[in-house]
Design a protein around this motif. Structure first.
Motif, PDB file in Angstrom:
ATOM      1  N   GLY A 132       0.811  -1.211   0.000  1.00 32.91           N
ATOM      2  CA  GLY A 132       0.000   0.000   0.000  1.00 32.91           C
ATOM      3  C   GLY A 132       0.840   1.254   0.000  1.00 32.91           C
ATOM      4  N   ASP A 133       1.829   1.307   0.887  1.00 39.23           N
ATOM      5  CA  ASP A 133       2.715   2.477   0.929  1.00 39.23           C
ATOM      6  C   ASP A 133       3.433   2.661  -0.405  1.00 39.23           C
ATOM      7  N   MET A 134       3.883   1.547  -0.979  1.00 41.26           N
ATOM      8  CA  MET A 134       4.603   1.629  -2.249  1.00 41.26           C
ATOM      9  C   MET A 134       3.710   2.208  -3.343  1.00 41.26           C
ATOM     10  N   ILE A 135       2.464   1.724  -3.441  1.00 40.76           N
ATOM     11  CA  ILE A 135       1.550   2.196  -4.488  1.00 40.76           C
ATOM     12  C   ILE A 135       1.234   3.679  -4.301  1.00 40.76           C
ATOM     13  N   ILE A 136       0.996   4.091  -3.074  1.00 48.35           N
ATOM     14  CA  ILE A 136       0.675   5.501  -2.807  1.00 48.35           C
ATOM     15  C   ILE A 136       1.841   6.404  -3.211  1.00 48.35           C
ATOM     16  N   TYR A 158      -6.511  -6.505  -6.022  1.00 48.43           N
ATOM     17  CA  TYR A 158      -5.881  -7.153  -4.866  1.00 48.43           C
ATOM     18  C   TYR A 158      -6.764  -8.317  -4.437  1.00 48.43           C
ATOM     19  N   MET A 159      -6.205  -9.523  -4.405  1.00 50.62           N
ATOM     20  CA  MET A 159      -6.922 -10.700  -3.935  1.00 50.62           C
ATOM     21  C   MET A 159      -5.919 -11.661  -3.307  1.00 50.62           C
ATOM     22  N   ASP A 211      -4.255  -2.485   3.575  1.00 47.15           N
ATOM     23  CA  ASP A 211      -3.824  -1.592   2.488  1.00 47.15           C
ATOM     24  C   ASP A 211      -4.942  -1.167   1.548  1.00 47.15           C
ATOM     25  N   ARG A 212      -5.960  -2.022   1.363  1.00 44.78           N
ATOM     26  CA  ARG A 212      -7.019  -1.690   0.405  1.00 44.78           C
ATOM     27  C   ARG A 212      -7.667  -0.336   0.729  1.00 44.78           C
ATOM     28  N   PRO A 213      -8.191  -0.114   1.949  1.00 47.23           N
ATOM     29  CA  PRO A 213      -8.814   1.192   2.223  1.00 47.23           C
ATOM     30  C   PRO A 213      -7.823   2.352   2.184  1.00 47.23           C
ATOM     31  N   ARG A 214      -6.565   2.105   2.558  1.00 49.30           N
ATOM     32  CA  ARG A 214      -5.573   3.176   2.538  1.00 49.30           C
ATOM     33  C   ARG A 214      -5.311   3.636   1.102  1.00 49.30           C
ATOM     34  N   GLY A 231      -6.507   7.844  -3.284  1.00 50.94           N
ATOM     35  CA  GLY A 231      -6.816   8.122  -4.685  1.00 50.94           C
ATOM     36  C   GLY A 231      -6.335   7.074  -5.659  1.00 50.94           C
ATOM     37  N   VAL A 232      -6.048   5.857  -5.182  1.00 52.95           N
ATOM     38  CA  VAL A 232      -5.705   4.735  -6.060  1.00 52.95           C
ATOM     39  C   VAL A 232      -6.842   3.718  -5.964  1.00 52.95           C
ATOM     40  N   PRO A 233      -7.624   3.537  -7.016  1.00 53.53           N
ATOM     41  CA  PRO A 233      -8.767   2.618  -6.933  1.00 53.53           C
ATOM     42  C   PRO A 233      -8.306   1.169  -6.853  1.00 53.53           C
TER      43      PRO A 233
END
Length: 699
Positions: A394-398, A412-413, A422-425, A430-432
């Protein structure tokens, strides 16, 4: 239609309310008057709250007033939760008090056959200068003002998505989905019977709200079709609009009528009209939410290229299959990029084609490959598929979102605790994030389509007409008790020829001698058609004969046709016969027009001839059209390759078909008494076209 600017100003005052009255507030937790007041309080509304109940007293710690007239100040909005017979007086009090708008949750109007009560409501509101949201609704939520003005739920997260819905349940459901995923909402609005402020007004209001990035609509019908298109024309260049319309089936259409008494119209026409004016129509609730989520968070892509980057092969393959089905370009990877990735010394089990299978679960490897891909401009959108727990993903994607030019989405599954955290974060940043790669790819495809629409807007040939034709209520309303009037074909042909729609050389006559002379003059072979108001489907009744080669065959067929018609339709009045020069073979289309009950004059094109009703390969647009609209209609047909030279055949004159559609658009707009018009078939040649049959039904 009321002044649009003033309507939006009133909505703004109601939604930005600094004070609110709850008429029908109750201390009974089982009553909607309690639930609504409780939601307003729990939602954190910072303004003044005035419960109104004839008994007065105190409700939920707030002083209750006996009527609106007793309030110490004028509230910006009043929510009305009283029985239907009590509503008129509340509206009068609101007007006398100077309250600009009310939200009427009360049901029992047109949706249950009480048109009289609904009309009374409209008249009282107009007389007292009070604007209405509803009736028959749960209310609205506007998060910038922390105003949860409905029965339930209490929404906690503000976000970039807004919803408008005719169903209270779906209003709540969409809002709760967004809230639970930390996507959040700006507004959620329940429409109900729309006696005053309607879906079009709310769309234009939300388009001016900087907090809203995209909106999703659930509709059972629209209040005014042309007004709706005008709103779309103004809104969609600025913000994406996703629309789910129910009533596709006959049972659904009946249910719509009983729910909010909306005029549903033809489902296929509704979808076409939405696309024509830049909205994204969908067929199910999941797509409505998914598309709205992505369009409100991900940057709109500037192209059609998708790079798929996965932790394992299976989800990558599923994603690429869906992408190919939807026409998304999966570009080959540049060798320079591949060489750079291989130099990173990643897993030897990885695969470096598109989709890329990293065969790894390390967040930093995803980031390094994505950054390299962005440097090489590999794609317009990156889909990151996490099929395993990715620690720190999650941190990486943000962080990655801030560093690349490409748009980014995630599926993500199988991520266990890491996914749950990480999903809600990511959604909130702003990353769907989607639960399957298919859902992600479908939403990406919708964003790519919207991007194409935005890029076309500035091109004059592709823009929607600047002036949408007058709304349907100003057109001739058909009398459903009066039989339709079918024009005799000679009159129908005369009308289409006035609009430069070509028809073969022809002659209408009532005697065999006249027809024989005309056939000789125009040259054999000819076609003979019966002309009778009592014979609508001529071919089915033996009223058409083709390839007549000489005068003797003409005489024989004339006599035989007369006998067949008399036998099939004993009471038919035969006005005469139409003899036409037989046309050469060509690709056959059906081109038509009709009066849609929602949008008015509407055009249709499809594969024609005797298979028109069997194949149902059709496309629709609402008149008036641009040439770009007409061309898009043809390109939507599955049979379009037949016009462009499929399997080595010669290409047809597509430009001539576009001209025909444009001419027909003018005809249907300028002749509002036409209910239906069919040109079937239209023969298309290498050069030119011919309409071989014209059927026009007037109201």
């Amino acid at each position: 239609m009321k002044n649009n600017t003033r309507t939006i100003q009133t909505i703004r005052q109601m939604f930005d309310a600094r004070s609110i009255a709850v008429v029908g507030a109750s201390a009974d937790p089982s009553k909607y008057g309690f639930m609504t007041l409780d939601c307003i309080i729990k939602g954190g509304f910072q303004g003044k709250i005035y419960p109104v109940n004839p008994k007065g007293g105190e409700i939920l710690g707030l002083r209750a007033y006996t009527s609106l007239m007793e309030l110490p100040r004028v509230p910006d909005v009043a929510v009305i939760l009283v029985p239907v017979q009590a509503v008129p007086q509340v509206i009068r009090d609101a007007g006398q008090k100077g309250i600009p708008g009310v939200v009427i949750t009360t049901a029992g109007y047109r949706e249950v056959g009480r048109d009289d009560l609904q009309q009374e409501l409209i008249e009282i509101a107009e007389k007292n200068n009070v604007r209405i949201i509803g009736p028959n609704i749960e209310g609205f939520i506007y998060m910038p003002g922390k105003l949860n003005a409905q029965f339930f739920p209490v929404i906690e997260n503000q976000g970039p998505f807004a919803t408008i819905s005719q169903s209270g349940s779906l209003t709540n459901g969409l809002a709760e989905w967004a809230d639970q995923e930390k996507l959040g909402i700006t507004a959620t609005i329940n429409l109900g019977n729309q006696v005053d402020i309607c879906e079009s007004d709310f769309m234009e209001f939300l388009a001016q709200d900087d907090a809203v990035k995209a909106m999703g609509l659930y509709l059972e019908g629209v209040k005014n079709g042309r007004r709706f298109l005008q709103a779309l024309q103004r809104v969609t260049p600025r913000k994406p609009v996703v629309i789910l319309k129910s009533g596709r089936s006959s049972a659904g259409e009946k249910s719509v009528a009983s729910h909010t008494a909306s005029l549903a119209g033809a489902h296929k026409v509704f979808h076409a009209a939405c696309r024509q004016y830049g909205a994204t129509p969908v067929d199910n609730l999941q797509d409505l939410y998914d598309y709205g989520k992505l369009l409100s968070t991900m940057e709109i892509p500037q192209g059609n290229r998708l790079l798929i980057l996965s932790s394992s092969g299976g989800i990558g393959v599923i994603a690429v299959d869906e992408a190919e089905t939807l026409g998304i370009d999966g570009p080959a990877l540049p060798q320079a990029f591949v060489d750079e990735v291989k130099a990173l010394n990643l897993s030897p089990l990885g695969s470096y084609t598109n989709p890329i299978d990293l065969a790894a679960i390390w967040a930093h490897e995803f980031k390094e490959v994505a950054l390299a891909a962005d440097r090489h401009d590999v794609a317009d959108v990156f889909l990151i598929n996490f099929g395993d727990p990715i620690e720190g993903g999650g941190d990486m994607i943000i962080e990655l979102k801030k560093q690349i030019n490409a748009s980014i989405a995630v599926s993500y599954m199988g991520g266990a605790r890491d996914e749950a955290v990480d999903r809600p974060r990511m959604n909130q940043a702003g990353v769907p994030v989607f639960s399957t790669p298919e859902r992600a790819v479908k939403a990406i495809a919708a964003a790519m389509e919207y991007g194409r629409f935005q890029r076309k807007i500035g091109t004059p040939a592709t823009m929607a007409p600047s002036e949408i034709y007058k709304d349907t209520h100003s057109r001739h309303e058909p009398d459903t008790n009066t039989p339709a009037d079918f024009l005799l074909e000679p009159r129908a042909v005369a009308l289409i020829e006035k609009y430069n729609i070509p028809y073969p050389p022809h002659y209408f006559g009532s005697t065999l001698d006249e027809l024989t002379t005309a056939a000789h003059d125009m040259g054999y072979p000819v076609v003979l058609k019966v002309v009778s108001k009592d014979v609508i489907h001529k071919s089915d009744s033996g009223g058409v004969c083709v390839n007549i080669k000489n005068s003797q065959e003409l005489k024989t067929e004339y006599e035989a046709m007369t006998s067949r018609i008399k036998e099939a339709h004993p009471h038919a009045v035969i006005e005469g016969m139409l003899v036409c020069r037989q046309a050469d073979r060509g690709v056959e289309l059906i081109v038509g027009a009709m009066e849609d009950p929602v949008f008015g004059p509407t055009l249709m094109v499809g594969m024609g001839g005797i298979f028109a009703e069997i194949m149902k390969d059709t496309a629709f647009r609402v008149a008036p059209l641009t040439p770009a609209h007409a061309r898009e209609m043809l390109m939507e047909l599955k049979g379009y390759p037949l016009l462009t030279g499929a399997r080595g055949s010669a290409s047809c004159d597509v430009d001539a078909v576009v001209d025909l559609i444009m001419n027909l658009s003018c005809l249907i707009v300028e002749n509002p008494d036409i209910k239906e018009l069919d040109l079937n078939p239209v023969r298309v040649y290498e050069k030119g076209i011919l309409a071989l049959d014209a059927r026009i039904m007037k109201n």
